[in-house]
Design an enzyme around this catalytic site. Structure first.
Site, PDB file in Angstrom:
ATOM      1  N   SER A  92     -36.790  94.354  -9.114  1.00 40.54           N
ATOM      2  CA  SER A  92     -35.326  94.369  -9.035  1.00 40.54           C
ATOM      3  C   SER A  92     -34.849  94.712  -7.634  1.00 40.54           C
ATOM      4  CB  SER A  92     -34.733  95.428  -9.952  1.00 40.54           C
ATOM      5  OG  SER A  92     -35.417  95.557 -11.135  1.00 40.54           O
ATOM      6  N   HIS A 109     -36.777  86.805 -10.522  1.00 42.43           N
ATOM      7  CA  HIS A 109     -36.077  87.959 -11.090  1.00 42.43           C
ATOM      8  C   HIS A 109     -35.282  87.563 -12.331  1.00 42.43           C
ATOM      9  CE1 HIS A 109     -32.903  91.348 -10.567  1.00 42.43           C
ATOM     10  NE2 HIS A 109     -33.904  91.767 -11.297  1.00 42.43           N
ATOM     11  N   GLU A 142     -33.000  84.765 -10.576  1.00 40.21           N
ATOM     12  CA  GLU A 142     -32.863  84.717  -9.120  1.00 40.21           C
ATOM     13  C   GLU A 142     -34.244  84.362  -8.569  1.00 40.21           C
ATOM     14  OE1 GLU A 142     -29.384  87.940  -7.983  1.00 40.21           O
ATOM     15  OE2 GLU A 142     -31.392  88.733  -8.323  1.00 40.21           O
ATOM     16  N   ASN A 188     -27.705  92.605  -8.252  1.00 40.09           N
ATOM     17  CA  ASN A 188     -27.714  94.071  -8.146  1.00 40.09           C
ATOM     18  C   ASN A 188     -26.996  94.561  -6.895  1.00 40.09           C
ATOM     19  OD1 ASN A 188     -28.936  94.512 -10.567  1.00 40.09           O
ATOM     20  ND2 ASN A 188     -31.009  94.580  -9.747  1.00 40.09           N
TER      21      ASN A 188
HETATM   22  P1  NAI Z   1     -41.411  98.906 -18.538  1.00 39.05           P
HETATM   23  O1  NAI Z   1     -41.708 100.317 -18.201  1.00 39.05           O
HETATM   24  O2  NAI Z   1     -40.770  98.576 -19.830  1.00 39.05           O
HETATM   25  O3  NAI Z   1     -42.764  98.041 -18.453  1.00 39.05           O
HETATM   26  C1  NAI Z   1     -43.729  98.175 -17.451  1.00 39.05           C
HETATM   27  C2  NAI Z   1     -45.086  97.917 -18.079  1.00 39.05           C
HETATM   28  O4  NAI Z   1     -46.043  97.806 -17.026  1.00 39.05           O
HETATM   29  C3  NAI Z   1     -45.551  99.049 -19.001  1.00 39.05           C
HETATM   30  O5  NAI Z   1     -45.987  98.494 -20.226  1.00 39.05           O
HETATM   31  C4  NAI Z   1     -46.700  99.695 -18.223  1.00 39.05           C
HETATM   32  O6  NAI Z   1     -47.720 100.209 -19.058  1.00 39.05           O
HETATM   33  C5  NAI Z   1     -47.202  98.529 -17.404  1.00 39.05           C
HETATM   34  N1  NAI Z   1     -47.903  98.879 -16.164  1.00 39.05           N
HETATM   35  C6  NAI Z   1     -47.561  99.811 -15.235  1.00 39.05           C
HETATM   36  N2  NAI Z   1     -48.437  99.788 -14.209  1.00 39.05           N
HETATM   37  C7  NAI Z   1     -49.341  98.815 -14.479  1.00 39.05           C
HETATM   38  C8  NAI Z   1     -50.473  98.297 -13.808  1.00 39.05           C
HETATM   39  N3  NAI Z   1     -50.867  98.795 -12.636  1.00 39.05           N
HETATM   40  N4  NAI Z   1     -51.161  97.285 -14.390  1.00 39.05           N
HETATM   41  C9  NAI Z   1     -50.776  96.770 -15.583  1.00 39.05           C
HETATM   42  N5  NAI Z   1     -49.695  97.214 -16.254  1.00 39.05           N
HETATM   43  C10 NAI Z   1     -48.998  98.216 -15.721  1.00 39.05           C
HETATM   44  O7  NAI Z   1     -40.541  98.353 -17.283  1.00 39.05           O
HETATM   45  P2  NAI Z   1     -39.568  97.094 -17.234  1.00 39.05           P
HETATM   46  O8  NAI Z   1     -38.183  97.546 -17.489  1.00 39.05           O
HETATM   47  O9  NAI Z   1     -40.161  95.987 -18.030  1.00 39.05           O
HETATM   48  O10 NAI Z   1     -39.618  96.744 -15.667  1.00 39.05           O
HETATM   49  C11 NAI Z   1     -40.715  96.075 -15.096  1.00 39.05           C
HETATM   50  C12 NAI Z   1     -40.311  95.458 -13.775  1.00 39.05           C
HETATM   51  O11 NAI Z   1     -39.214  94.554 -13.989  1.00 39.05           O
HETATM   52  C13 NAI Z   1     -39.829  96.434 -12.711  1.00 39.05           C
HETATM   53  O12 NAI Z   1     -40.230  95.978 -11.452  1.00 39.05           O
HETATM   54  C14 NAI Z   1     -38.310  96.388 -12.857  1.00 39.05           C
HETATM   55  O13 NAI Z   1     -37.642  96.750 -11.668  1.00 39.05           O
HETATM   56  C15 NAI Z   1     -38.110  94.903 -13.173  1.00 39.05           C
HETATM   57  N6  NAI Z   1     -36.879  94.569 -13.863  1.00 39.05           N
HETATM   58  C16 NAI Z   1     -36.387  95.370 -14.866  1.00 39.05           C
HETATM   59  C17 NAI Z   1     -35.214  95.018 -15.531  1.00 39.05           C
HETATM   60  C18 NAI Z   1     -34.668  95.895 -16.624  1.00 39.05           C
HETATM   61  O14 NAI Z   1     -33.492  95.707 -17.016  1.00 39.05           O
HETATM   62  N7  NAI Z   1     -35.440  96.816 -17.181  1.00 39.05           N
HETATM   63  C19 NAI Z   1     -34.474  93.805 -15.183  1.00 39.05           C
HETATM   64  C20 NAI Z   1     -35.124  92.990 -14.176  1.00 39.05           C
HETATM   65  C21 NAI Z   1     -36.253  93.393 -13.533  1.00 39.05           C
END
Ligand code: NAI
Length: 280
Positions: free
Chosen positions: A117, A138, A150, A188
């Site tokens: 993000s 994104h 994006e 954002n």
């Molecule tokens: P989340 O915490 O729900 O999911 C992240 C997942 O990645 C978890 O299941 C975790 O166990 C896993 N993980 C962490 N480190 C790891 C690694 N080294 N290898 C494999 N798996 C790993 O987070 P979320 O919300 O899905 O965000 C993920 C990405 O997407 C971030 O970069 C965030 O900025 C981006 N993002 C989030 C949005 C949102 O509204 N939550 C919207 C758009 C982008």
């Protein structure tokens, strides 16, 4: 392109994988452990069941999607993937370490995309020897519903990589925009300072939280007020993004609201903790 490897089967990764599998791609989910993967794929199946029971999806389509999905707790299965989409924790060093590993593992033509993000695509790409094939893809939350993607070029992303990811975004039913790299990209960059400004307006006591949100809903036709939206995104995330804007630009217009920082320190993060600007 046939095989998509998704690293991080969390909130975003799981939905992105669902959209890809629905289009007919072979999707492999990767996460930290088999247990996490089993839980997450269970969630995916449950949400498809819900759609079937509501008559929004056929049993056959559900079976087709689940048939396109597999899991792997190691990165090895990325070796023959055509595209990798990373959706792990928003931490620059963790992402760079992952991209270095993927670069060493994947075939030379594999495109490495990140769903970050706020982190610089160029910085993530610098951990690889294929900077031309690293790109931002994104998605917006929930990625199964939200149309926008994006597509973000890093400094060294090639036109070929951009075109492939842009066309793919259309193929999976999304409506992409082309974005040059900059803090927060487009959405954002505009949205988070607006939420921050709403917090400053509250901090200055100009109006109540309810009336600030009511003003933006009735005055600007926004479907949701900025403070409620901040609570939904998570105030820790909003603060982190504001601090990134400030760190990248040293521009005081990105000064984070003191109230928001205090609330984050005090654990009032929004919906996920039961209280933010509003109580849940
Ligand atoms: P989340 O915490 O729900 O999911 C992240 C997942 O990645 C978890 O299941 C975790 O166990 C896993 N993980 C962490 N480190 C790891 C690694 N080294 N290898 C494999 N798996 C790993 O987070 P979320 O919300 O899905 O965000 C993920 C990405 O997407 C971030 O970069 C965030 O900025 C981006 N993002 C989030 C949005 C949102 O509204 N939550 C919207 C758009 C982008």
């Amino acid at each position: 392109m046939k095989k998509v490897f998704i690293v991080g089967a969390g909130q975003m990764g799981l939905d992105i994988g669902q959209v890809m599998a629905k289009t007919g791609y072979q999707v492999v989910f990767n996460d930290m452990s088999e247990e996490i993967l089993a839980t997450q794929v269970g969630k995916l199946e449950k949400s498809l069941d819900k759609m079937v029971s509501k008559g929004k999806m056929t049993e056959e389509k559900k079976a087709e999607i689940m048939g396109n999905v597999s899991t792997s707790a190691t990165l090895d299965a990325a070796a023959d993937a055509d595209l990798v989409i990373e959706a792990i924790v928003e931490n620059v060093q963790v992402k760079k370490d992952l991209f270095a590993k993927l670069d060493a593992l994947c075939k030379p033509e594999t495109i490495l995309a990140t769903n970050t993000s706020s982190i610089s695509i160029t910085e993530i790409a610098s951990a690889t020897k294929r900077q031309d094939k690293v790109i931002g893809m994104h998605f917006f939350n929930p990625a199964t519903v939200m149309k926008l993607v994006e597509v973000i070029n890093g400094l060294n992303t090639s036109k070929e990589t951009f075109d492939t990811v842009y066309e793919l975004s259309k193929e999976i039913g999304k409506d992409p925009v082309e974005v040059k790299e900059g803090p927060g990209f487009v959405v954002n960059r505009i949205l988070i300072p607006m939420i921050n400004e709403a917090a400053i307006v509250l901090e200055e006591g100009l109006a109540s939280a309810e009336d600030i949100d009511k003003s933006m809903k009735l005055g600007c036709n926004h479907p949701m007020g900025p403070l409620a939206l901040g609570d939904l995104i998570g105030l820790d995330t909003c603060l982190h993004i504001m601090d990134t804007f400030y760190a990248e630009t040293c521009d005081s217009k990105y000064r984070a609201s003191r109230l928001m920082r205090q609330m984050v320190r005090g654990g009032k993060l929004g919906r996920k903790t039961g209280e933010g600007f509003f109580k849940y």
